[in-house]
Motif scaffolding. Structure first.
Motif, PDB file in Angstrom:
ATOM      1  N   SER A 196      36.539  13.764  31.609  1.00  0.00           N
ATOM      2  CA  SER A 196      36.972  14.389  32.777  1.00  0.00           C
ATOM      3  C   SER A 196      36.110  14.616  33.890  1.00  0.00           C
ATOM      4  O   SER A 196      35.011  14.789  33.543  1.00  0.00           O
ATOM      5  CB  SER A 196      38.038  15.799  32.714  1.00  0.00           C
ATOM      6  N   THR A 197      36.614  14.258  35.074  1.00  0.00           N
ATOM      7  CA  THR A 197      35.805  14.483  36.149  1.00  0.00           C
ATOM      8  C   THR A 197      36.449  15.676  37.197  1.00  0.00           C
ATOM      9  O   THR A 197      37.827  15.287  37.240  1.00  0.00           O
ATOM     10  CB  THR A 197      35.479  13.295  37.130  1.00  0.00           C
ATOM     11  N   THR A 254      34.094   7.010  40.669  1.00  0.00           N
ATOM     12  CA  THR A 254      34.015   8.467  40.357  1.00  0.00           C
ATOM     13  C   THR A 254      35.340   8.230  39.220  1.00  0.00           C
ATOM     14  O   THR A 254      36.390   8.245  39.286  1.00  0.00           O
ATOM     15  CB  THR A 254      34.392   9.487  41.382  1.00  0.00           C
ATOM     16  N   PHE A 259      29.719   7.669  38.864  1.00  0.00           N
ATOM     17  CA  PHE A 259      29.843   8.729  37.810  1.00  0.00           C
ATOM     18  C   PHE A 259      30.641   8.423  36.937  1.00  0.00           C
ATOM     19  O   PHE A 259      31.926   8.234  37.203  1.00  0.00           O
ATOM     20  CB  PHE A 259      29.915  10.212  38.679  1.00  0.00           C
ATOM     21  N   LYS A 289      32.088  15.464  30.511  1.00  0.00           N
ATOM     22  CA  LYS A 289      32.542  16.054  31.635  1.00  0.00           C
ATOM     23  C   LYS A 289      31.620  15.889  32.944  1.00  0.00           C
ATOM     24  O   LYS A 289      30.371  15.949  32.844  1.00  0.00           O
ATOM     25  CB  LYS A 289      32.617  17.468  31.847  1.00  0.00           C
ATOM     26  N   VAL A 290      32.306  15.492  34.114  1.00  0.00           N
ATOM     27  CA  VAL A 290      31.448  15.612  35.531  1.00  0.00           C
ATOM     28  C   VAL A 290      32.233  16.487  36.264  1.00  0.00           C
ATOM     29  O   VAL A 290      33.305  16.538  36.593  1.00  0.00           O
ATOM     30  CB  VAL A 290      31.649  14.013  36.029  1.00  0.00           C
ATOM     31  N   HIS A 331      32.689   9.798  33.651  1.00  0.00           N
ATOM     32  CA  HIS A 331      32.421  10.872  32.731  1.00  0.00           C
ATOM     33  C   HIS A 331      32.672  10.549  31.139  1.00  0.00           C
ATOM     34  O   HIS A 331      32.083  11.516  30.221  1.00  0.00           O
ATOM     35  CB  HIS A 331      33.602  11.829  32.928  1.00  0.00           C
ATOM     36  N   GLN A 391      39.909   6.350  37.599  1.00  0.00           N
ATOM     37  CA  GLN A 391      38.843   6.440  38.436  1.00  0.00           C
ATOM     38  C   GLN A 391      39.457   6.226  40.036  1.00  0.00           C
ATOM     39  O   GLN A 391      40.411   5.827  40.350  1.00  0.00           O
ATOM     40  CB  GLN A 391      37.778   5.491  38.092  1.00  0.00           C
ATOM     41  N   GLU A 416      27.541  16.674  29.738  1.00  0.00           N
ATOM     42  CA  GLU A 416      28.073  17.267  31.046  1.00  0.00           C
ATOM     43  C   GLU A 416      27.257  16.989  32.302  1.00  0.00           C
ATOM     44  O   GLU A 416      25.943  17.191  31.792  1.00  0.00           O
ATOM     45  CB  GLU A 416      28.290  18.443  30.977  1.00  0.00           C
TER      46      GLU A 416
END
Length: 152
Positions: free
Chosen positions: A117-118, A108, A87, A93-94, A89, A148, A71
């Motif tokens: 998941s983000t 992202t 970023f 998780k982000v 994931h 993304q 994470e």
């Protein structure tokens, strides 16, 4: 990385990055030196915090973070890069909230075959050279799997 460079990083950078461990700081500069070998020589001749900050700005061209199966949390942060921020994931998780991310290119979310998941929470701005996403109070963006957002 030679011992002199390691000592310089340990003494200057750990004060600069007071919230991070010495190993994280060393790994950051190893990546930067691999991309731009002249940074190592500049570190050896740095004499002040001004010199170090100038070198740090050179080294922060790209921020590339992958959660893998863990994470990453960015709460109340300001991240700025000269070239790009990514970023990923992965299967982790982000979480980004109350933060500003600013770079010419922002990516992202997940990469191919990602299952994580983000979550981009309230009071967050994602700013690229051509786009801006503002997530207001009480709002959020969820990105799952290999989806993304690419901003440039």
């Amino acid at each position: 990385m030679d011992p002199l460079t390691t000592n310089i990083i340990s003494s200057l950078a750990i004060n600069y990055f007071s919230d991070f461990s010495g190993e994280i700081v060393k790994n950051f500069f190893k990546k930067a030196i691999k991309e731009k070998p002249e940074i190592e020589e500049e570190l050896k001749t740095a004499k002040s915090s001004y010199d170090f900050e100038k070198i740090f700005k050179e080294a922060t061209g790209i921020i590339d973070a992958s959660a893998n199966s863990d994470e990453i949390k960015v709460f109340g942060g300001f991240l700025s890069a000269l070239k790009g921020i990514r970023f990923n994931h992965g299967s982790g998780k982000v979480l980004i909230q109350d933060s500003v991310l600013n770079a010419p290119v922002l990516v992202t979310g997940g990469s191919v075959k990602s299952s994580g998941s983000t979550f981009i929470g309230e009071n967050t701005r994602l700013e690229s050279s051509g786009t801006k996403i503002s997530v207001g109070e009480g709002c959020s963006i969820y990105i799952g799997g290999s989806s993304q957002i690419i901003q440039n």
